[in-house]
Structures are given as C-alpha cells and as structure tokens.
Write an enzyme that holds these catalytic residues in place. Sequence first.
Site, short mmCIF file in Angstrom:
data_model
loop_
_atom_site.label_atom_id
_atom_site.label_comp_id
_atom_site.label_asym_id
_atom_site.label_seq_id
_atom_site.Cartn_x
_atom_site.Cartn_y
_atom_site.Cartn_z
N GLU A 129 0.82 -1.21 0.00
CA GLU A 129 0.00 0.00 0.00
C GLU A 129 0.86 1.27 0.00
O GLU A 129 0.52 2.26 -0.66
CB GLU A 129 -0.92 0.02 1.23
CG GLU A 129 -1.93 -1.12 1.27
CD GLU A 129 -1.46 -2.33 2.06
OE1 GLU A 129 -2.28 -2.95 2.73
OE2 GLU A 129 -0.24 -2.64 1.97
N CYS A 132 -0.75 0.19 7.61
CA CYS A 132 -1.17 0.60 6.27
C CYS A 132 -2.58 1.19 6.27
O CYS A 132 -2.90 2.06 5.47
CB CYS A 132 -1.09 -0.58 5.31
SG CYS A 132 0.60 -1.12 4.97
N THR A 142 10.78 -44.43 -6.56
CA THR A 142 11.56 -43.21 -6.31
C THR A 142 13.07 -43.46 -6.27
O THR A 142 13.84 -42.51 -6.27
CB THR A 142 11.13 -42.59 -4.98
OG1 THR A 142 11.33 -43.55 -3.92
CG2 THR A 142 9.67 -42.19 -5.02
N TRP A 148 19.29 -39.88 -12.69
CA TRP A 148 18.15 -39.02 -12.45
C TRP A 148 16.90 -39.70 -12.95
O TRP A 148 16.90 -40.29 -14.02
CB TRP A 148 18.34 -37.68 -13.13
CG TRP A 148 19.48 -36.90 -12.59
CD1 TRP A 148 20.70 -36.72 -13.15
CD2 TRP A 148 19.51 -36.18 -11.35
NE1 TRP A 148 21.49 -35.92 -12.37
CE2 TRP A 148 20.77 -35.58 -11.25
CE3 TRP A 148 18.60 -35.98 -10.32
CZ2 TRP A 148 21.16 -34.80 -10.16
CZ3 TRP A 148 18.97 -35.19 -9.25
CH2 TRP A 148 20.23 -34.61 -9.18
N ARG A 162 11.64 -24.71 -4.32
CA ARG A 162 12.59 -24.50 -3.23
C ARG A 162 12.72 -23.01 -2.90
O ARG A 162 12.74 -22.62 -1.74
CB ARG A 162 13.97 -25.04 -3.62
CG ARG A 162 14.12 -26.53 -3.57
CD ARG A 162 15.58 -26.94 -3.81
NE ARG A 162 15.76 -28.38 -3.78
CZ ARG A 162 16.93 -29.00 -3.92
NH1 ARG A 162 18.03 -28.29 -4.12
NH2 ARG A 162 17.01 -30.32 -3.87
N ARG A 213 19.34 -23.42 -6.58
CA ARG A 213 20.31 -23.17 -7.64
C ARG A 213 19.58 -22.67 -8.88
O ARG A 213 18.39 -22.90 -9.04
CB ARG A 213 21.09 -24.45 -7.97
CG ARG A 213 21.87 -25.00 -6.78
CD ARG A 213 22.64 -26.26 -7.13
NE ARG A 213 21.77 -27.39 -7.42
CZ ARG A 213 21.24 -28.17 -6.49
NH1 ARG A 213 21.46 -27.93 -5.21
NH2 ARG A 213 20.48 -29.20 -6.82
N GLU A 259 11.60 -33.00 0.80
CA GLU A 259 12.28 -33.77 -0.24
C GLU A 259 12.91 -34.97 0.46
O GLU A 259 14.07 -34.95 0.84
CB GLU A 259 13.32 -32.92 -0.96
CG GLU A 259 12.71 -31.71 -1.67
CD GLU A 259 13.67 -31.07 -2.65
OE1 GLU A 259 14.40 -31.80 -3.35
OE2 GLU A 259 13.69 -29.82 -2.73
N LEU A 262 10.29 -41.21 5.56
CA LEU A 262 9.81 -39.96 6.13
C LEU A 262 8.53 -39.50 5.44
O LEU A 262 7.62 -38.96 6.09
CB LEU A 262 10.90 -38.88 6.03
CG LEU A 262 10.61 -37.55 6.72
CD1 LEU A 262 10.13 -37.73 8.14
CD2 LEU A 262 11.85 -36.65 6.68
#
Length: 363
Positions: free
Chosen positions: A55, A87, A164, A173, A187, A210, A293, A298
């Site tokens: 604002e 504001c 996975t 990959w 990220r 990155r 990730e 987990l």
Amino acid sequence: MFTASDHVYMTRALQLAVQGLYSTKPNPRVGCVIVKNNQIIGEGAHLQAGEPHAEVFALRQAGEQARGATAYVTLEPCSYTGRTPPCAEALVKVGVSKVIAAMQDPNPLVAGKGLAYLQAHQVAVASGLMEPQAIALNPGFISRMSRQMPFVRCKIASSLDGRTALNNYQSQWITSEPARLDVQHWRAQSCAILTGIGTVLSDDPSMTVRSININRQPLRVIVDSHLRISPQANILQGGNTLIAFAKDCENKSDLLQAAGAELICIPNADHKVCLKTLLSRLAHMQINEVLCECGEGLNGALLSLNLIDEMLLYIAPKLMGSKAKGLFDTPEFTQMSQAIALDVFELRQIGSDIRMRAKPIYS
C-alpha cells in the site's frame, strides 16, 4: 457486488504480489493498486520483510491523486505497528474513499481490525474479491496464522510405476532436467526444506536453491533421530541447517554444532523425532512453507500423521520395477476404504515428465 473492472484491478494487484514470491518471508505476499476515474494511478508490492508494504509503494506513486481513489489490496491492510507503520492508517491519511481487499488477514493482530479501522474513518470497505486466488498466493502464512503450523508441500520424483529409487538407492536421475529446474522454483519460494537422514546418507545432497537468484537460502531441516549424519555432509556446509533428533547415541552434538548446525531434541514415545512438534517449532520460527524432499520412510511418516498439505509429484515416463523404492512407506492397508484419496487440482507437462499437484483427503 463486484464489477468486471473490480476483477481487472484485483487481478493486477495479485500479479504484483507475485513479485514477492521468493522474498517476503515471514511476511505474506501482497499487491496493491490505486484507481481513480477508471485509471491506475499507483501500484506496488511488498518485496521484503522490514521494507514498506504494498500500500505504501502504491500511495507514493499515486501522490495527491490518491484522495478520493479506490485501493485494491490482496490482503486486508494491517492495523498495528510492526517493523513498519499501519497501512490502514496510511490509507486514511491520504484520503482514499474505498478499499477492496481480496481477503481478511488471518493474523490475530489484524483479523478484521484493519477493515474496521477504515470504516471507522469513513472509508468504504469490501472484502472477498478473488479470495481463492489470494489464498493460493499465501498458503504458508495463512496456515501459520490460523493453525500455528507451516504449510507442508511434499515433493516426490517417481517413475510411472511409482518408484523413487532403485533397490540400491540410486535415483539420479529419474526426471528430466526441465523438471529438476522446476523444483528450484518451489525450493526458492519455501522457507525451509525438510529431508531425512536416509536421503542425506544415500545422496549427500546440498538442498540449496540453484539457477535462481534469490536473496536468501531456505533453512535446511534434517530429521535424524539418532544423529547418524557426518559433520562433513554437504547439507551442513554454509550453516543455516537445523537437525532434529531424538537421542545422541554417539555423542556427536558438539561436533555437529561446531560444523555450524543447530540441534533440537524432540523425541516421541518411539524414540524417533516427533514430526508434529518439529513442524510446530518451525512455525514458531516464522517458517511459512516447508518443502519436503524425503525418501519413502519420512514421506510415509508424514502422511500417516496427516501432516502433508499438498503433494508435488513429478512422474517420469519410465518403469523401474517392483523391487525399487516406493513413494510412501506406510502400514499395510487391508481394505480399500483405508486408501488415501487425492484431490488433484493441477496437471502439467514439464519437459518429458508430468507434474501433478494434489491434496490428500484425510478421513
């Protein structure tokens, strides 16, 4: 209640708010447009905590023309003095005649008080214009303010048959380079990246942003119940790392702290890290969005505790076989009624892969 023009101006305010996608933590992303005689005379976005709010930038640009104008704001104007003045007070001072907010502020310090202040000073107010879009812009801030928990987004890269990593833990990959670059954006907009000790030991990742220029790196959080991590692990380099553990079996606390890590001991009854307590602590540290990730262990623990708010799945067109690692390690389901349904709200092709965004529907 709202006109087509109202939608156009709020759309612009939402576009402005996106400028703060990577940089406003712990504050919300907010945009503002000032309109007079069907012309935009000022606009602004909140870009960084401690700097002026949206604002203020919009009012500076509008100048004296702001008197009698309408302000479109993606979040209710604040009504208290924090790092910057209120504001709502600034809008009253310059004499705007109307304020339209996309949504009320979930912050208990505001929560309707900003709009009430404006009304008390003869400024017309309205709220709810394009509210779903405004909510989608700040899931973490809203979650932290309304339930004292961060918004947890679980990112997983898998093959078409839901694998996975190979049985020998190789995973580089699975997905294409465009998909991996897309992950960097998620990220960058997260306040913290959460991973487990299994991923650290098998991949030795850095878990940093990155390929995108940002003014900060997310906090890196490791769930390591028995402190098996090496002080030389890549994820500890450069500090800004928190290790949650349950028991220091090898007396490594001092070494890890010397390596720059912050440690937090939060055991549960099973002598593992209490994940709900960990997320609550992160919220107390003003962490809005957490990007997980992790490996299947987990991931499964978070899912079993109903702690995942959104799944970000990258599915590659390849098959890795039945012996490879799965997405979630959960207790065996014996009835179809136990299956967790997903509300899929986005499907997009990224390179050769499919990106799926979905919300778990917990019973």
